[in-house]
Design a protein around this motif. Structure first.
Motif, PDB file in Angstrom:
ATOM      1  N   THR A  91       0.356  43.790   0.378  1.00  0.00           N
ATOM      2  CA  THR A  91       1.386  44.837   0.425  1.00  0.00           C
ATOM      3  C   THR A  91       1.730  45.199   1.510  1.00  0.00           C
ATOM      4  OG1 THR A  91       1.303  45.258  -2.038  1.00  0.00           O
ATOM      5  CG2 THR A  91       2.883  46.808  -0.707  1.00  0.00           C
ATOM      6  N   LEU A  92       2.868  44.892   2.286  1.00  0.00           N
ATOM      7  CA  LEU A  92       3.303  45.672   3.705  1.00  0.00           C
ATOM      8  C   LEU A  92       4.309  46.711   3.668  1.00  0.00           C
ATOM      9  CD1 LEU A  92       1.644  44.947   6.530  1.00  0.00           C
ATOM     10  CD2 LEU A  92       3.554  43.194   6.732  1.00  0.00           C
ATOM     11  N   THR A  93       3.997  47.943   4.396  1.00  0.00           N
ATOM     12  CA  THR A  93       4.994  48.997   4.291  1.00  0.00           C
ATOM     13  C   THR A  93       5.048  49.427   5.703  1.00  0.00           C
ATOM     14  OG1 THR A  93       4.306  49.707   2.020  1.00  0.00           O
ATOM     15  CG2 THR A  93       5.556  51.261   3.157  1.00  0.00           C
ATOM     16  N   ILE A  94       6.304  49.470   6.033  1.00  0.00           N
ATOM     17  CA  ILE A  94       6.594  50.163   7.447  1.00  0.00           C
ATOM     18  C   ILE A  94       6.265  51.534   7.518  1.00  0.00           C
ATOM     19  CG2 ILE A  94       8.311  50.867   9.174  1.00  0.00           C
ATOM     20  CD1 ILE A  94       9.970  48.269   8.223  1.00  0.00           C
ATOM     21  N   SER A  95       5.378  52.012   8.573  1.00  0.00           N
ATOM     22  CA  SER A  95       5.021  53.176   8.999  1.00  0.00           C
ATOM     23  C   SER A  95       5.691  53.815  10.136  1.00  0.00           C
ATOM     24  CB  SER A  95       3.346  53.214   9.108  1.00  0.00           C
ATOM     25  OG  SER A  95       3.029  54.688   9.552  1.00  0.00           O
ATOM     26  N   ASN A  96       5.756  55.007  10.379  1.00  0.00           N
ATOM     27  CA  ASN A  96       6.112  55.735  11.610  1.00  0.00           C
ATOM     28  C   ASN A  96       5.237  55.929  12.445  1.00  0.00           C
ATOM     29  OD1 ASN A  96       8.867  56.168  10.696  1.00  0.00           O
ATOM     30  ND2 ASN A  96       8.454  58.010   9.511  1.00  0.00           N
ATOM     31  N   GLU A  97       3.965  55.650  11.958  1.00  0.00           N
ATOM     32  CA  GLU A  97       2.717  56.053  12.900  1.00  0.00           C
ATOM     33  C   GLU A  97       2.564  54.488  13.543  1.00  0.00           C
ATOM     34  OE1 GLU A  97      -0.659  57.199  10.930  1.00  0.00           O
ATOM     35  OE2 GLU A  97       0.257  59.066  10.156  1.00  0.00           O
ATOM     36  N   LYS A  98       2.222  54.559  14.831  1.00  0.00           N
ATOM     37  CA  LYS A  98       2.023  53.384  15.762  1.00  0.00           C
ATOM     38  C   LYS A  98       0.872  52.618  15.163  1.00  0.00           C
ATOM     39  CE  LYS A  98       4.515  54.493  19.833  1.00  0.00           C
ATOM     40  NZ  LYS A  98       4.934  54.609  21.417  1.00  0.00           N
ATOM     41  N   GLY A  99       0.751  51.226  15.261  1.00  0.00           N
ATOM     42  CA  GLY A  99      -0.356  50.438  14.803  1.00  0.00           C
ATOM     43  C   GLY A  99      -0.353  50.216  13.499  1.00  0.00           C
ATOM     44  N   ILE A 100      -1.558  49.474  13.358  1.00  0.00           N
ATOM     45  CA  ILE A 100      -1.687  48.874  11.881  1.00  0.00           C
ATOM     46  C   ILE A 100      -2.657  49.783  11.227  1.00  0.00           C
ATOM     47  CG2 ILE A 100      -2.322  46.708  10.592  1.00  0.00           C
ATOM     48  CD1 ILE A 100       0.057  46.389  12.160  1.00  0.00           C
ATOM     49  N   LYS A 101      -2.472  50.174   9.791  1.00  0.00           N
ATOM     50  CA  LYS A 101      -3.578  50.673   9.064  1.00  0.00           C
ATOM     51  C   LYS A 101      -3.983  49.764   7.936  1.00  0.00           C
ATOM     52  CE  LYS A 101      -4.589  54.770   6.350  1.00  0.00           C
ATOM     53  NZ  LYS A 101      -4.164  56.183   5.734  1.00  0.00           N
ATOM     54  N   ILE A 102      -4.903  49.389   7.710  1.00  0.00           N
ATOM     55  CA  ILE A 102      -5.811  48.526   6.696  1.00  0.00           C
ATOM     56  C   ILE A 102      -6.360  49.018   5.596  1.00  0.00           C
ATOM     57  CG2 ILE A 102      -6.924  46.401   6.146  1.00  0.00           C
ATOM     58  CD1 ILE A 102      -6.560  45.805   9.125  1.00  0.00           C
ATOM     59  N   ILE A 103      -5.853  49.073   4.281  1.00  0.00           N
ATOM     60  CA  ILE A 103      -6.277  49.516   3.060  1.00  0.00           C
ATOM     61  C   ILE A 103      -6.829  48.531   2.332  1.00  0.00           C
ATOM     62  CG2 ILE A 103      -6.100  50.926   1.055  1.00  0.00           C
ATOM     63  CD1 ILE A 103      -3.754  52.550   2.618  1.00  0.00           C
ATOM     64  N   GLN A 104      -8.177  48.173   2.040  1.00  0.00           N
ATOM     65  CA  GLN A 104      -8.878  47.041   1.444  1.00  0.00           C
ATOM     66  C   GLN A 104      -8.920  47.414   0.051  1.00  0.00           C
ATOM     67  OE1 GLN A 104     -11.330  44.735   4.035  1.00  0.00           O
ATOM     68  NE2 GLN A 104     -11.483  46.639   5.003  1.00  0.00           N
ATOM     69  N   GLU A 105      -8.432  46.550  -0.908  1.00  0.00           N
ATOM     70  CA  GLU A 105      -8.699  46.787  -2.366  1.00  0.00           C
ATOM     71  C   GLU A 105      -9.335  45.591  -2.901  1.00  0.00           C
ATOM     72  OE1 GLU A 105      -4.505  47.011  -3.632  1.00  0.00           O
ATOM     73  OE2 GLU A 105      -4.068  48.772  -2.734  1.00  0.00           O
ATOM     74  N   ASP A 106     -10.574  45.337  -2.234  1.00  0.00           N
ATOM     75  CA  ASP A 106     -11.364  44.375  -2.839  1.00  0.00           C
ATOM     76  C   ASP A 106     -12.814  44.488  -2.484  1.00  0.00           C
ATOM     77  OD1 ASP A 106     -11.739  43.260   0.086  1.00  0.00           O
ATOM     78  OD2 ASP A 106      -9.828  42.615  -0.271  1.00  0.00           O
ATOM     79  N   ALA A 107     -13.699  43.689  -2.837  1.00  0.00           N
ATOM     80  CA  ALA A 107     -15.098  44.117  -2.406  1.00  0.00           C
ATOM     81  C   ALA A 107     -15.735  43.259  -1.053  1.00  0.00           C
ATOM     82  CB  ALA A 107     -15.904  43.679  -3.666  1.00  0.00           C
ATOM     83  N   PHE A 108     -14.972  42.885  -0.179  1.00  0.00           N
ATOM     84  CA  PHE A 108     -15.439  41.863   0.673  1.00  0.00           C
ATOM     85  C   PHE A 108     -15.827  42.690   1.907  1.00  0.00           C
ATOM     86  CE2 PHE A 108     -12.820  38.907  -1.445  1.00  0.00           C
ATOM     87  CZ  PHE A 108     -13.739  38.035  -2.167  1.00  0.00           C
ATOM     88  N   ASP A 109     -15.528  44.072   2.033  1.00  0.00           N
ATOM     89  CA  ASP A 109     -15.935  44.952   3.055  1.00  0.00           C
ATOM     90  C   ASP A 109     -15.723  44.174   4.730  1.00  0.00           C
ATOM     91  OD1 ASP A 109     -17.096  47.111   4.427  1.00  0.00           O
ATOM     92  OD2 ASP A 109     -19.075  46.176   4.644  1.00  0.00           O
ATOM     93  N   LEU A 110     -14.299  43.810   4.813  1.00  0.00           N
ATOM     94  CA  LEU A 110     -13.936  43.254   6.070  1.00  0.00           C
ATOM     95  C   LEU A 110     -13.580  44.411   6.943  1.00  0.00           C
ATOM     96  CD1 LEU A 110     -11.704  40.395   4.532  1.00  0.00           C
ATOM     97  CD2 LEU A 110     -13.809  40.027   5.607  1.00  0.00           C
TER      98      LEU A 110
END
Length: 313
Positions: free
Chosen positions: A39-58
């Motif tokens: 799921t990708l949502t536009i943000s007013n903050e610059k850059g990419i924020k990644i929220i991981q919802e799995d157990a792979f610890d990437l």
């Protein structure tokens, strides 16, 4: 002109099989299962924020994350979007050999493109996604990314310049076993021979041409005869326990053929019927039960659509 059509988008991004035995780095196809959810949502903050919802610890740092690197390349071309928030739920295990990194890179760029009313053509999305593959393996290859984005079977005629050819392949069943060992793509590349015999190259070219022709003409016998690799498989297969036994027994059970999926350790087999595909799965399970190695199996089909839009707002 780029216009923002949606603020948020959710997609499913498929696993893929690269190489298709003889087509090292140039052939691949998408699978109906398994798949990741992004799921990708536009943000007013610059850059990419990644929220991981799995157990792979990437990695959470976008520059070190496959999805993040692909999105950073995308944002460079789209100044209209300041930043993006990515919710990532991976079901395709990294290092499985069924295109986990490609699912990440392809899924997010297709999603991002949908936010701007599909401004970029598919070939350009492959270019963005290749930045993610470089993070994963150190090489910008497209044999997993292209089928994930285009769907079906794709031929990468050239990387520089990029030239992708979709192939109208028949509906085939795919059986996959993923023995629970990890083979890193970068490591699997390092063991390959840098020089090959001319006679082997000629045989390989014939198999690639035969496989493509067989897929286009839905000639199952030709597909089966062409699923042979005399260059890569003999080297990489030694890393995968039970490989030769599985391949021999599955073909005896009626499979058209198959081999290593990507750089491994997963093994795939193509079949013309669900009954054969299920028999192939049973053989794979029996071999690894005897070896005493944990595994996952899938019986699925070729995915002719690729990344799918699930929801948009």
């Amino acid at each position: 002109m780029i216009t923002i059509k949606h603020q948020s988008i959710t997609v499913s991004s498929p696993a893929t099989v690269a190489n298709m035995v003889c087509g090292f780095d140039i052939l691949g196809f998408a699978l109906q299962a398994p798949y990741d959810i992004y799921t990708l949502t536009i943000s007013n903050e610059k850059g990419i924020k990644i929220i991981q919802e799995d157990a792979f610890d990437l990695p959470a740092n976008p520059e070190e994350n496959v999805s993040g690197a692909a999105l950073l390349a995308f944002l460079e071309a789209v100044p209209e979007i300041p930043g993006l928030i990515l919710h990532s739920k991976k079901n395709i295990k990294p290092g499985s050999g069924i295109g986990s990194s490609a699912a990440s890179a392809a899924g997010v760029v297709v999603a991002a493109n949908h936010l701007i009313n599909n401004y970029f053509p598919k070939e350009e999305l492959v270019r963005f996604a290749m930045f993610g593959e470089k993070v994963a393996s150190g090489v910008k290859h497209a044999d997993n990314i292209a089928p994930a984005i285009y769907g079906g079977v794709t031929l990468i005629r050239s990387i520089f310049p990029l030239d992708i050819i979709p192939i109208q392949a028949p509906d085939l069943y795919v059986t996959i076993v993923h023995p629970q060992i990890e083979i890193r793509t970068a490591d699997a590349r390092q063991i390959l021979k840098q020089n090959i015999l001319l006679k082997d190259a000629i045989k390989q070219w014939g198999n690639i041409a035969g496989l493509v022709a067989g897929l286009i003409h839905h000639d199952y016998d030709l597909i089966g005869r062409s699923l042979e690799d005399v260059i890569i498989e003999p080297v990489r297969s030694i890393l995968i326990p039970g490989f030769n036994e599985i391949k021999i027994k599955c073909k005896e059970a009626g499979a058209l053929g198959g081999g290593i999926s990507g750089s491994g350790p997963s093994i795939f087999m193509l079949s013309t019927t669900l009954q054969i595909a299920n028999s192939v799965e049973q053989i794979m399970q029996e071999v690894y039960n005897q070896i005493g190695l944990a595994y996952n199996t899938y019986v699925t089909t070729i995915n002719h659509e690729g990344v799918k839009i699930l929801d948009s707002k």
